[in-house]
Design a protein around this motif. Structure first.
Motif, mmCIF file in Angstrom:
data_model
loop_
_atom_site.group_PDB
_atom_site.id
_atom_site.type_symbol
_atom_site.label_atom_id
_atom_site.label_comp_id
_atom_site.label_asym_id
_atom_site.label_seq_id
_atom_site.Cartn_x
_atom_site.Cartn_y
_atom_site.Cartn_z
ATOM 1 N N ALA A 86 -4.077 5.161 14.088
ATOM 2 C CA ALA A 86 -5.532 5.075 14.236
ATOM 3 C C ALA A 86 -6.179 4.596 12.947
ATOM 4 O O ALA A 86 -7.091 3.748 12.959
ATOM 5 C CB ALA A 86 -6.094 6.437 14.646
ATOM 6 N N GLY A 87 -5.722 5.110 11.796
ATOM 7 C CA GLY A 87 -6.289 4.699 10.521
ATOM 8 C C GLY A 87 -6.032 3.242 10.211
ATOM 9 O O GLY A 87 -6.899 2.539 9.674
ATOM 10 N N THR A 88 -4.845 2.755 10.531
ATOM 11 C CA THR A 88 -4.524 1.344 10.309
ATOM 12 C C THR A 88 -5.413 0.443 11.165
ATOM 13 O O THR A 88 -5.898 -0.603 10.709
ATOM 14 C CB THR A 88 -3.043 1.083 10.630
ATOM 15 N N ALA A 89 -5.639 0.856 12.409
ATOM 16 C CA ALA A 89 -6.519 0.072 13.277
ATOM 17 C C ALA A 89 -7.947 0.054 12.739
ATOM 18 O O ALA A 89 -8.615 -0.997 12.745
ATOM 19 C CB ALA A 89 -6.494 0.645 14.691
ATOM 20 N N ILE A 90 -8.428 1.196 12.250
ATOM 21 C CA ILE A 90 -9.779 1.254 11.677
ATOM 22 C C ILE A 90 -9.862 0.353 10.447
ATOM 23 O O ILE A 90 -10.836 -0.383 10.251
ATOM 24 C CB ILE A 90 -10.140 2.706 11.318
ATOM 25 N N GLY A 91 -8.813 0.393 9.604
ATOM 26 C CA GLY A 91 -8.800 -0.457 8.417
ATOM 27 C C GLY A 91 -8.835 -1.936 8.766
ATOM 28 O O GLY A 91 -9.512 -2.725 8.102
ATOM 29 N N ALA A 92 -8.115 -2.306 9.812
ATOM 30 C CA ALA A 92 -8.114 -3.705 10.238
ATOM 31 C C ALA A 92 -9.504 -4.130 10.705
ATOM 32 O O ALA A 92 -9.962 -5.243 10.419
ATOM 33 C CB ALA A 92 -7.087 -3.918 11.340
ATOM 34 N N LEU A 93 -10.201 -3.245 11.417
ATOM 35 C CA LEU A 93 -11.552 -3.572 11.864
ATOM 36 C C LEU A 93 -12.520 -3.694 10.697
ATOM 37 O O LEU A 93 -13.394 -4.560 10.682
ATOM 38 C CB LEU A 93 -12.046 -2.496 12.842
ATOM 39 N N VAL A 94 -12.349 -2.832 9.687
ATOM 40 C CA VAL A 94 -13.205 -2.906 8.507
ATOM 41 C C VAL A 94 -12.997 -4.223 7.779
ATOM 42 O O VAL A 94 -13.945 -4.869 7.318
ATOM 43 C CB VAL A 94 -12.931 -1.713 7.571
ATOM 44 N N ARG A 95 -11.743 -4.671 7.658
ATOM 45 C CA ARG A 95 -11.453 -5.914 6.938
ATOM 46 C C ARG A 95 -12.012 -7.146 7.651
ATOM 47 O O ARG A 95 -12.238 -8.179 7.041
ATOM 48 C CB ARG A 95 -9.949 -6.055 6.743
ATOM 49 N N LEU A 96 -12.224 -7.031 8.951
ATOM 50 C CA LEU A 96 -12.843 -8.140 9.664
ATOM 51 C C LEU A 96 -14.299 -8.329 9.251
ATOM 52 O O LEU A 96 -14.833 -9.442 9.284
ATOM 53 C CB LEU A 96 -12.770 -7.906 11.180
ATOM 54 N N ARG A 97 -14.947 -7.241 8.861
ATOM 55 C CA ARG A 97 -16.352 -7.302 8.483
ATOM 56 C C ARG A 97 -16.524 -7.606 6.996
ATOM 57 O O ARG A 97 -17.356 -8.407 6.617
ATOM 58 C CB ARG A 97 -17.037 -5.969 8.815
ATOM 59 N N CYS A 98 -15.731 -6.949 6.168
ATOM 60 C CA CYS A 98 -15.839 -7.164 4.715
ATOM 61 C C CYS A 98 -14.517 -6.814 4.072
ATOM 62 O O CYS A 98 -13.866 -5.839 4.447
ATOM 63 C CB CYS A 98 -16.968 -6.319 4.127
ATOM 64 N N TRP A 99 -14.104 -7.599 3.112
ATOM 65 C CA TRP A 99 -12.815 -7.381 2.450
ATOM 66 C C TRP A 99 -13.038 -6.547 1.191
ATOM 67 O O TRP A 99 -13.650 -7.015 0.241
ATOM 68 C CB TRP A 99 -12.181 -8.725 2.093
ATOM 69 N N PRO A 100 -12.593 -5.286 1.159
ATOM 70 C CA PRO A 100 -12.827 -4.468 -0.028
ATOM 71 C C PRO A 100 -12.062 -5.007 -1.237
ATOM 72 O O PRO A 100 -10.975 -5.545 -1.106
ATOM 73 C CB PRO A 100 -12.310 -3.086 0.384
ATOM 74 N N SER A 101 -12.657 -4.821 -2.392
ATOM 75 C CA SER A 101 -12.020 -5.319 -3.614
ATOM 76 C C SER A 101 -10.787 -4.490 -3.944
ATOM 77 O O SER A 101 -10.609 -3.361 -3.477
ATOM 78 C CB SER A 101 -13.008 -5.250 -4.774
ATOM 79 N N ARG A 102 -9.940 -5.080 -4.765
ATOM 80 C CA ARG A 102 -8.727 -4.378 -5.202
ATOM 81 C C ARG A 102 -9.076 -3.101 -5.956
ATOM 82 O O ARG A 102 -8.371 -2.098 -5.851
ATOM 83 C CB ARG A 102 -7.912 -5.320 -6.092
ATOM 84 N N ARG A 103 -10.153 -3.134 -6.696
ATOM 85 C CA ARG A 103 -10.578 -1.971 -7.476
ATOM 86 C C ARG A 103 -10.927 -0.801 -6.542
ATOM 87 O O ARG A 103 -10.535 0.336 -6.785
ATOM 88 C CB ARG A 103 -11.771 -2.353 -8.331
ATOM 89 N N VAL A 104 -11.668 -1.096 -5.470
ATOM 90 C CA VAL A 104 -12.039 -0.048 -4.513
ATOM 91 C C VAL A 104 -10.791 0.551 -3.873
ATOM 92 O O VAL A 104 -10.674 1.774 -3.696
ATOM 93 C CB VAL A 104 -12.989 -0.618 -3.436
ATOM 94 N N GLU A 105 -9.831 -0.308 -3.522
ATOM 95 C CA GLU A 105 -8.601 0.178 -2.896
ATOM 96 C C GLU A 105 -7.800 1.060 -3.837
ATOM 97 O O GLU A 105 -7.247 2.087 -3.438
ATOM 98 C CB GLU A 105 -7.766 -1.017 -2.436
ATOM 99 N N LEU A 106 -7.740 0.680 -5.137
ATOM 100 C CA LEU A 106 -7.007 1.491 -6.114
ATOM 101 C C LEU A 106 -7.664 2.860 -6.290
ATOM 102 O O LEU A 106 -6.985 3.884 -6.402
ATOM 103 C CB LEU A 106 -6.941 0.756 -7.457
#
Length: 572
Positions: A86-106
């Protein structure tokens, strides 16, 4: 001498990830300039890991019944995988709208690494306490403290194996997409790869795994059914199916049928309890091999009843068994002890498989069998003069309650159709039970409803039937408040059930709460342990049936002290 100057071609700037700009191609099958996706090496999804940790922790929250350390480990691992998906699917949907920066992911990863171990330790400690309290509530021995570590090991192994399987399927989808990418655009290739792997996986699961397991289970159950239990020998009484003069052969009864006809209490045992001379009980049964179809088997049993003089007894009782044909001997023996052996009990097998598999794949079998047998016996009984009829009692447990309800169709017809009907552990799919629960008297809980419009009684604890007053009911539902067979339903996925609103049932822990998906999954897992709980909890009714019979159809002079004494005898 001239110097040769070689100039590099101008750099082509690749479009940003997620850009809508078209890819420049040379020729009909030029390769995409988009960066290749990693197929073999692929890190964990930050959103997937975060939600899997939440699901993992919630898997330790209590449900209706306690679980062993191994089962809890498997449940925790499976629940974590559901969260990761479920989390992976949510992450994929979020990336369709905006790509988070590497800094945010870290930053997100650092927060997870700091918080998740602490949360897991807290929920391990809480889960151990919840399981101990639940076991004490049900009168069971508590688990050892070190079982928590074994639970963690099993859960991590389960999670790793399932994640590896998912990655292999993903690898297959990527491989198919690479082959198709030369012919169709990249997005279409990956979509086709996903569809192909999904269809093949479903086909393998449904065709190879489910069908093969069902076929194997059916064959294994058929082989088991041909055996005979330890200490079970062919009866020498004419009052038993399979005995001398019986119209039903001993070999055709099946394993559960042979148990049914031979395990009745003897007249001596009944006399020792009642203090009065006892008759020999009549027990009749038809297995799947006794006749060609359900109507023939039902007709055969009615002829058996006429041969043995069953309609001259004080009580005639029809039992709709569970899937394998099993009938709880505490249920049958209790009625024989209460009436001094002046009883005739009949039942009929409809499947080799357990109730769970019958419920999923063959509910029509129990409906057809229950309808054929109850109708055949009722018609013969109704043809007798009203003053000369025996009491007609009907019993169903688990899937047997489903068949009984469908035989009558409405609550009004159940009330009018027999002298008493006892139903234990009804399933969530029972139509009459659903209606009675939905239309219950205002202010009564769903786990112990009241329906004053008809002589129908519900009991979440067997003992509460002793304190009721007024004329005997015609129908009694016994439903332990911790019985997952009664309370599990698909609506638990998205809707908080009424049995977790307000006052809880007597053996439901106050620490249990509803969580979307999680509660449905946990209650479904409770079905595995439902028949291993102590008497009066889970899906175990056994000697509590005495209270049910005493409320429905007590013999003359029967007292509460007799109920307690008989329950003690059966428990021993």
């Amino acid at each position: 001498m001239r110097r040769l100057v070689v100039t590099a071609p101008p750099e082509t700037t690749a479009p940003r990830r997620g850009s809508w700009l078209p890819t420049q191609r040379r020729g009909p099958i030029a390769k995409s300039t988009l960066p290749r996706r990693r197929v073999v090496r692929c890190g964990l999804s930050v959103t997937g890991f975060g939600l899997s940790a939440v699901f993992y922790c919630l898997s330790f929250t209590p449900s209706l019944l306690p679980r062993s350390w191994f089962l809890q480990g498997v449940v925790a691992g499976l629940t974590a995988v559901l969260g990761y998906a479920a989390g992976t699917a949510i992450g994929a949907l979020v990336r369709l709208r905006c790509w988070p920066s590497r800094r945010v992911e870290l930053i997100a990863w650092r927060l997870l690494f700091a918080l998740v171990p602490v949360l897991i330790l807290i929920f391990l400690w809480l889960g151990t306490r919840w399981q101990r309290d639940l076991r004490i509530r049900l009168g069971m021995e508590p688990q050892q403290e070190y079982d928590a570590m074994r639970t963690v090991g099993v859960s991590l192994l389960t999670f790793g194996l399932l994640l590896l399987t998912a990655r292999l399927l993903r690898l297959a989808a990527h491989g198919i997409a690479r082959l198709l990418e030369r012919l169709v655009p990249e997005s279409a290739a990956y979509c086709a790869g996903f569809v192909v792997v999904t269809v093949l996986s479903y086909g393998a699961f449904d065709g190879l795994l489910v069908d093969s397991l069902y076929t194997t289970a059916d064959r294994s159950a058929a082989i088991t059914d041909s055996g005979t239990g330890s200490g079970v020998v062919r009866p020498d009484s004419v009052l038993r199916s399979g005995g001398p003069g019986s119209l039903v052969s001993w070999d055709s009864l099946g394993r559960q049928g042979r148990n049914f006809v031979t395990k009745a209490p003897t007249p001596r045992q009944i006399t020792d309890f009642t203090g009065r001379p006892a008759a020999e009980p009549i027990r009749l049964y038809a297995g799947l091999a006794s006749a060609g179809d359900v109507r023939q088997r039902a007709g055969l049993l009615v002829r058996e009843m006429e041969r043995t003089g069953a309609f001259d007894r004080a009580v005639v009782a029809v039992f709709t068994p569970t899937g394998t044909g099993w009938v709880d001997n505490d249920v049958t023996s209790s009625l024989e002890y209460m009436y001094g052996g002046d009883t005739a009990l009949v039942s009929m097998q409809y499947s080799y498989l357990p109730s769970a598999l019958c419920f999923l794949f063959g509910r029509t079998q129990v409906v057809d069998a229950a309808s054929a047998l109850i109708t055949a016996v009722h018609d013969r009984w109704a043809a007798m003069p009203a003053g000369a009829r025996p009491k007609l009692l009907i019993f169903g447990e688990s899937l047997g309650t489903y068949g009984t309800e469908h035989t009558f169709g409405t609550a009004e017809k159940m009330v009018a159709g027999a002298d008493g009907i006892l139903l234990e552990g009804p399933t969530f799919a029972n139509p009459i039970h659903q209606r009675l629960t939905r239309d219950r008297a205002e202010g009564t809980p769903v786990w112990d409803p009241s329906y004053p419009a008809l002589p129908i009684e519900f009991a979440s604890r067997a003992e509460e039937l002793r304190s009721r007053s007024g004329p005997p009911p015609k129908v009694v539902y016994m439903q332990n408040s911790s019985d997952p067979v009664v309370w599990v339903s698909p609506s638990l996925l998205w809707h908080r059930p009424q049995w977790l609103h307000g006052e809880r049932g007597p053996d439901v822990t106050p620490a249990m709460h509803w969580y979307p998906v999680i509660t449905f999954w946990q209650t479904t897992v409770d079905l595995i342990f439902a028949n291993k709980a102590p008497t009066g909890h889970g899906h175990v009714y056994k000697s509590g049936t005495v209270d049910g019979w005493a409320a429905l159809a007590p013999p003359p002079g029967w007292t509460t002290a007799d109920t307690v004494r008989l329950r003690d005898l059966l428990d021993r």
